[in-house]
Motif scaffolding. Structure first.
Motif, PDB file in Angstrom:
ATOM      1  N   TYR A   1      -8.358   4.559  -4.591  1.00 26.35           N
ATOM      2  CA  TYR A   1      -9.127   3.548  -4.147  1.00 26.35           C
ATOM      3  C   TYR A   1     -10.297   3.304  -5.117  1.00 26.35           C
ATOM      4  O   TYR A   1     -10.843   2.112  -5.584  1.00 26.35           O
ATOM      5  CB  TYR A   1      -9.574   3.502  -2.778  1.00 26.35           C
ATOM      6  CG  TYR A   1     -10.592   2.406  -2.345  1.00 26.35           C
ATOM      7  CD1 TYR A   1      -9.905   1.198  -2.050  1.00 26.35           C
ATOM      8  CD2 TYR A   1     -11.763   2.619  -2.175  1.00 26.35           C
ATOM      9  CE1 TYR A   1     -10.716   0.017  -1.516  1.00 26.35           C
ATOM     10  CE2 TYR A   1     -12.753   1.420  -1.902  1.00 26.35           C
ATOM     11  CZ  TYR A   1     -12.084   0.234  -1.405  1.00 26.35           C
ATOM     12  OH  TYR A   1     -12.727  -0.738  -1.346  1.00 26.35           O
ATOM     13  N   TYR A   2     -11.165   4.524  -5.426  1.00 28.92           N
ATOM     14  CA  TYR A   2     -12.171   4.499  -6.320  1.00 28.92           C
ATOM     15  C   TYR A   2     -11.798   4.306  -7.856  1.00 28.92           C
ATOM     16  O   TYR A   2     -12.601   3.673  -8.464  1.00 28.92           O
ATOM     17  CB  TYR A   2     -12.985   5.836  -6.077  1.00 28.92           C
ATOM     18  CG  TYR A   2     -13.661   5.707  -4.616  1.00 28.92           C
ATOM     19  CD1 TYR A   2     -14.737   4.803  -4.113  1.00 28.92           C
ATOM     20  CD2 TYR A   2     -12.886   6.195  -3.547  1.00 28.92           C
ATOM     21  CE1 TYR A   2     -15.042   4.764  -2.922  1.00 28.92           C
ATOM     22  CE2 TYR A   2     -13.449   5.936  -2.171  1.00 28.92           C
ATOM     23  CZ  TYR A   2     -14.567   5.464  -1.865  1.00 28.92           C
ATOM     24  OH  TYR A   2     -15.148   5.281  -0.671  1.00 28.92           O
ATOM     25  N   GLU A   3     -10.899   4.925  -8.426  1.00 26.42           N
ATOM     26  CA  GLU A   3     -10.721   5.132  -9.726  1.00 26.42           C
ATOM     27  C   GLU A   3      -9.542   4.360 -10.177  1.00 26.42           C
ATOM     28  O   GLU A   3      -9.091   4.028 -11.432  1.00 26.42           O
ATOM     29  CB  GLU A   3     -10.432   6.432 -10.174  1.00 26.42           C
ATOM     30  CG  GLU A   3     -11.722   7.257  -9.995  1.00 26.42           C
ATOM     31  CD  GLU A   3     -11.579   9.119 -10.318  1.00 26.42           C
ATOM     32  OE1 GLU A   3     -10.262   9.116 -10.951  1.00 26.42           O
ATOM     33  OE2 GLU A   3     -12.527   9.713 -10.152  1.00 26.42           O
ATOM     34  N   GLY A   4      -8.731   3.551  -9.138  1.00 25.78           N
ATOM     35  CA  GLY A   4      -7.657   2.943  -9.474  1.00 25.78           C
ATOM     36  C   GLY A   4      -6.355   3.709  -9.507  1.00 25.78           C
ATOM     37  O   GLY A   4      -6.420   4.976  -9.620  1.00 25.78           O
ATOM     38  N   LEU A   5      -5.117   3.147  -9.661  1.00 24.04           N
ATOM     39  CA  LEU A   5      -3.962   3.716  -9.739  1.00 24.04           C
ATOM     40  C   LEU A   5      -3.214   3.028 -11.019  1.00 24.04           C
ATOM     41  O   LEU A   5      -3.339   1.939 -11.258  1.00 24.04           O
ATOM     42  CB  LEU A   5      -2.987   3.605  -8.600  1.00 24.04           C
ATOM     43  CG  LEU A   5      -3.618   4.171  -7.257  1.00 24.04           C
ATOM     44  CD1 LEU A   5      -2.627   3.685  -6.256  1.00 24.04           C
ATOM     45  CD2 LEU A   5      -3.290   5.663  -7.309  1.00 24.04           C
ATOM     46  N   LYS A   6      -2.585   3.907 -11.773  1.00 23.06           N
ATOM     47  CA  LYS A   6      -1.718   3.244 -13.002  1.00 23.06           C
ATOM     48  C   LYS A   6      -0.617   2.258 -12.242  1.00 23.06           C
ATOM     49  O   LYS A   6      -0.228   2.813 -11.198  1.00 23.06           O
ATOM     50  CB  LYS A   6      -1.259   4.322 -13.685  1.00 23.06           C
ATOM     51  CG  LYS A   6      -2.332   4.808 -14.450  1.00 23.06           C
ATOM     52  CD  LYS A   6      -1.619   6.077 -15.432  1.00 23.06           C
ATOM     53  CE  LYS A   6      -2.874   7.058 -16.104  1.00 23.06           C
ATOM     54  NZ  LYS A   6      -2.380   8.139 -16.903  1.00 23.06           N
ATOM     55  N   GLN A   7      -0.030   1.366 -12.820  1.00 20.91           N
ATOM     56  CA  GLN A   7       0.928   0.747 -12.353  1.00 20.91           C
ATOM     57  C   GLN A   7       2.254   1.669 -11.834  1.00 20.91           C
ATOM     58  O   GLN A   7       2.603   1.059 -10.737  1.00 20.91           O
ATOM     59  CB  GLN A   7       1.385  -0.437 -13.270  1.00 20.91           C
ATOM     60  CG  GLN A   7       2.349  -1.675 -12.906  1.00 20.91           C
ATOM     61  CD  GLN A   7       1.816  -2.138 -11.602  1.00 20.91           C
ATOM     62  OE1 GLN A   7       0.608  -2.868 -12.017  1.00 20.91           O
ATOM     63  NE2 GLN A   7       2.396  -2.488 -10.448  1.00 20.91           N
ATOM     64  N   ASN A   8       2.462   2.402 -12.562  1.00 25.90           N
ATOM     65  CA  ASN A   8       3.613   3.396 -12.068  1.00 25.90           C
ATOM     66  C   ASN A   8       3.233   4.298 -10.874  1.00 25.90           C
ATOM     67  O   ASN A   8       4.226   4.099  -9.988  1.00 25.90           O
ATOM     68  CB  ASN A   8       4.186   4.382 -13.190  1.00 25.90           C
ATOM     69  CG  ASN A   8       3.081   5.236 -13.843  1.00 25.90           C
ATOM     70  OD1 ASN A   8       1.924   5.000 -13.406  1.00 25.90           O
ATOM     71  ND2 ASN A   8       3.591   6.322 -14.492  1.00 25.90           N
ATOM     72  N   GLN A   9       2.184   4.591 -10.750  1.00 22.15           N
ATOM     73  CA  GLN A   9       1.543   5.310  -9.485  1.00 22.15           C
ATOM     74  C   GLN A   9       1.631   4.423  -8.310  1.00 22.15           C
ATOM     75  O   GLN A   9       2.216   4.660  -7.294  1.00 22.15           O
ATOM     76  CB  GLN A   9       0.253   5.945  -9.829  1.00 22.15           C
ATOM     77  CG  GLN A   9       0.234   6.953 -10.817  1.00 22.15           C
ATOM     78  CD  GLN A   9      -1.346   7.212 -11.073  1.00 22.15           C
ATOM     79  OE1 GLN A   9      -2.346   6.527 -11.173  1.00 22.15           O
ATOM     80  NE2 GLN A   9      -1.654   8.480 -10.795  1.00 22.15           N
ATOM     81  N   PHE A  10       1.083   3.200  -8.674  1.00 17.88           N
ATOM     82  CA  PHE A  10       1.234   2.392  -7.522  1.00 17.88           C
ATOM     83  C   PHE A  10       2.519   1.818  -6.929  1.00 17.88           C
ATOM     84  O   PHE A  10       2.847   1.746  -5.771  1.00 17.88           O
ATOM     85  CB  PHE A  10       0.413   0.940  -8.095  1.00 17.88           C
ATOM     86  CG  PHE A  10       0.428  -0.283  -6.977  1.00 17.88           C
ATOM     87  CD1 PHE A  10      -0.360  -0.098  -5.816  1.00 17.88           C
ATOM     88  CD2 PHE A  10       1.430  -1.071  -7.104  1.00 17.88           C
ATOM     89  CE1 PHE A  10      -0.535  -1.035  -4.943  1.00 17.88           C
ATOM     90  CE2 PHE A  10       1.527  -2.219  -6.062  1.00 17.88           C
ATOM     91  CZ  PHE A  10       0.517  -2.290  -4.879  1.00 17.88           C
ATOM     92  N   ASN A  11       3.449   1.629  -8.108  1.00 21.26           N
ATOM     93  CA  ASN A  11       5.005   1.475  -7.600  1.00 21.26           C
ATOM     94  C   ASN A  11       5.417   2.190  -6.889  1.00 21.26           C
ATOM     95  O   ASN A  11       6.104   2.120  -5.867  1.00 21.26           O
ATOM     96  CB  ASN A  11       5.490   0.998  -8.917  1.00 21.26           C
ATOM     97  CG  ASN A  11       5.203  -0.407  -9.712  1.00 21.26           C
ATOM     98  OD1 ASN A  11       4.490  -1.235  -8.917  1.00 21.26           O
ATOM     99  ND2 ASN A  11       5.469  -0.606 -10.884  1.00 21.26           N
TER     100      ASN A  11
END
Length: 161
Positions: free
Chosen positions: A65-75
């Motif tokens: 939530y704080y540092e964001g996720l890479k697109q592949n992590q989010f997916n």
């Protein structure tokens, strides 16, 4: 006390503990700072089997939530969460902790009445579970287990994640 460091001289790979416990667990909760899409993809089958057997699984990600996720992590997280919710939505799934940054690593597995807790430094990633030299300790004393249960309950509350 058992220790797992990802070195064969000192307890071996923590990955082996995680995979063997997931394979037989009725319930599993993992709270970690970071995840990798590779680990999510590799371990989604045993995770989904827990749910299909009527068990429960929660993955709490502390830094996304704080540092964001890479697109592949989010997916990977989104796909796993979707598959979990298709089988059994209640009390299962992926949670992003947003009340505070969480960088800890705690793994909980339950099979019947036997519970196993690990606390240490391994993120839910190849680096944490295999490649890096880490320190993970099986927590066995009842006072610490009780405190970990309370902490997990707090992490899983909807107002926190």
């Amino acid at each position: 006390m058992s220790i797992f460091t990802n070195d064969k001289e000192f307890g071996g790979f923590f990955y082996d503990q995680v995979t063997s416990n997931l394979a037989q667990a009725d319930e599993a909760t993992i709270a970690t700072g970071y995840i990798s899409s590779q680990t999510i993809d590799e371990l989604s089958d045993p995770i989904l089997k827990i749910i299909k057997r009527g068990g429960s699984f929660n993955l709490i990600v502390g830094m996304g939530y704080y540092e964001g996720l890479k697109q592949n992590q989010f997916n990977a997280l989104n796909n796993l969460n979707y598959e979990i919710k298709k089988i059994k939505a209640q009390d299962n799934g992926i949670k992003l902790l947003f009340t505070r940054k969480y960088h800890g690593k705690i793994y909980h597995f339950r099979k019947d009445s036997k519970e196993t807790y690990f606390a240490g430094s391994s993120n839910f990633s190849p680096s944490g579970l295999i490649n890096n030299l880490e320190t993970n300790i099986e927590v066995k004393d009842q006072i610490s287990v009780t405190k970990l249960k309370g902490f997990f309950s707090w992490l899983k509350k909807s107002e926190n994640s």
